[in-house]
Design a protein around this motif. Structure first.
Motif, PDB file in Angstrom:
ATOM      1  N   ASN A  88      16.582  -9.200   3.325  1.00  0.00           N
ATOM      2  CA  ASN A  88      17.569  -9.872   4.183  1.00  0.00           C
ATOM      3  C   ASN A  88      18.656 -10.470   3.408  1.00  0.00           C
ATOM      4  N   ALA A  89      19.576 -11.204   3.936  1.00  0.00           N
ATOM      5  CA  ALA A  89      21.008 -11.396   3.493  1.00  0.00           C
ATOM      6  C   ALA A  89      20.733 -12.174   2.106  1.00  0.00           C
ATOM      7  N   ALA A  90      19.924 -13.246   2.037  1.00  0.00           N
ATOM      8  CA  ALA A  90      19.766 -14.083   0.907  1.00  0.00           C
ATOM      9  C   ALA A  90      18.697 -13.351  -0.089  1.00  0.00           C
ATOM     10  N   ALA A  91      17.933 -12.387   0.194  1.00  0.00           N
ATOM     11  CA  ALA A  91      17.241 -11.595  -0.987  1.00  0.00           C
ATOM     12  C   ALA A  91      17.302 -10.087  -0.459  1.00  0.00           C
ATOM     13  N   PRO A  92      18.310  -9.462  -0.738  1.00  0.00           N
ATOM     14  CA  PRO A  92      18.447  -7.950  -0.264  1.00  0.00           C
ATOM     15  C   PRO A  92      17.448  -7.035  -0.900  1.00  0.00           C
ATOM     16  N   ALA A  93      17.024  -6.077  -0.276  1.00  0.00           N
ATOM     17  CA  ALA A  93      16.225  -5.180  -0.726  1.00  0.00           C
ATOM     18  C   ALA A  93      16.656  -4.477  -2.044  1.00  0.00           C
ATOM     19  N   PHE A  94      18.097  -4.165  -2.033  1.00  0.00           N
ATOM     20  CA  PHE A  94      18.517  -3.692  -3.365  1.00  0.00           C
ATOM     21  C   PHE A  94      19.727  -4.551  -3.769  1.00  0.00           C
ATOM     22  N   ALA A  95      19.189  -5.225  -5.056  1.00  0.00           N
ATOM     23  CA  ALA A  95      20.087  -6.312  -5.596  1.00  0.00           C
ATOM     24  C   ALA A  95      20.308  -6.212  -6.884  1.00  0.00           C
ATOM     25  N   ALA A 113      23.049  -3.516   6.282  1.00  0.00           N
ATOM     26  CA  ALA A 113      23.840  -4.618   5.925  1.00  0.00           C
ATOM     27  C   ALA A 113      24.007  -4.800   4.469  1.00  0.00           C
ATOM     28  N   PHE A 114      25.264  -5.554   4.161  1.00  0.00           N
ATOM     29  CA  PHE A 114      25.268  -5.724   2.732  1.00  0.00           C
ATOM     30  C   PHE A 114      25.849  -7.555   2.711  1.00  0.00           C
ATOM     31  N   SER A 115      25.309  -8.021   1.826  1.00  0.00           N
ATOM     32  CA  SER A 115      25.524  -9.406   1.605  1.00  0.00           C
ATOM     33  C   SER A 115      26.141  -9.967   0.209  1.00  0.00           C
ATOM     34  N   THR A 116      26.793 -10.930   0.231  1.00  0.00           N
ATOM     35  CA  THR A 116      27.285 -11.668  -0.682  1.00  0.00           C
ATOM     36  C   THR A 116      27.069 -13.048  -0.937  1.00  0.00           C
ATOM     37  N   ASN A 117      26.488 -13.797  -1.747  1.00  0.00           N
ATOM     38  CA  ASN A 117      26.444 -14.996  -1.835  1.00  0.00           C
ATOM     39  C   ASN A 117      25.227 -15.382  -0.869  1.00  0.00           C
ATOM     40  N   GLY A 118      24.383 -14.686  -0.394  1.00  0.00           N
ATOM     41  CA  GLY A 118      23.269 -14.847   0.446  1.00  0.00           C
ATOM     42  C   GLY A 118      23.329 -14.709   1.692  1.00  0.00           C
TER      43      GLY A 118
END
Length: 194
Positions: A88-95, A113-118
């Motif tokens: 998910n945004a707070a804990a992406p599968a590829f981080a 999707a892509f996330s920054t700062n959760g």
């Protein structure tokens, strides 16, 4: 205690036969059916192919290789994949280890999707529509202004390069909404073709 009733290996921490160090034979042939460290099925384990390549072998076939500082899945040019949970945004599968709330994840079915700062920052849905700062794109490219940030939602800058910094609308497309700029700026409108 020997929990599987197998042979017990023991020795000092400096002994080559101890658990401190398990010494295997030198790198051997490419025969993946003859692994160097083998599991109970007889044809799965680890194979030291050469000093820089360690193979993971399943059912007599190499499924992954550690080659120096990289990991290869299958053989060169294979169609093997890396699978991960949805995330998910707070804990992406590829981080990243140093920044675990930034990365890529599965937003929903057929949606990346892509996330920054959760926080979700970019979503691509199954139709190829892209949303920036939104999770449900309704247009080919949808840009929502990021909450709590200044600046423009979309900025086209020439950076001093003559003839650049143009926003171009082709064909029978329409260009609508509020268009504004300063009265003295040469880049405010430049030229509007109707």
């Amino acid at each position: 205690t020997d929990i599987d009733n197998g042979p017990i290996i023991s020795g000092s921490s400096s002994s080559t036969g101890s658990f401190g160090r398990l010494l295997l034979a030198a790198p051997s042939s490419a025969n993946m059916g003859a692994t160097d460290l083998q599991f109970g099925d007889g044809n799965s384990g680890f194979k030291l192919r050469n000093a820089a390549q360690l193979n993971v072998v399943i059912a007599g076939s190499a499924v992954a290789q550690f080659n120096g500082d990289r990991l290869d899945l299958g053989s060169y040019g294979s169609s093997k994949q890396i699978w991960a949970g949805a995330g998910n945004a707070a804990a992406p599968a590829f981080a990243f280890a140093a920044d675990s709330d930034i990365g890529m994840y599965r937003h929903t079915t057929n949606s990346l999707a892509f996330s920054t700062n959760g926080t979700n920052r970019l979503t691509i849905n199954g139709n190829g529509q892209v949303a920036i700062n939104d999770t449900n794109p309704q247009d080919t490219l949808q840009i929502d202004h990021a909450t709590g940030t200044g600046g423009n939602t979309l900025s086209v800058n020439a950076n001093g390069v003559s003839g650049k910094g143009t926003l171009y609308v082709e064909g029978n497309s329409t260009f609508g909404g509020n268009v504004s700029g300063s009265a003295t700026s040469t880049g405010s409108f430049g030229r509007v073709n109707a």
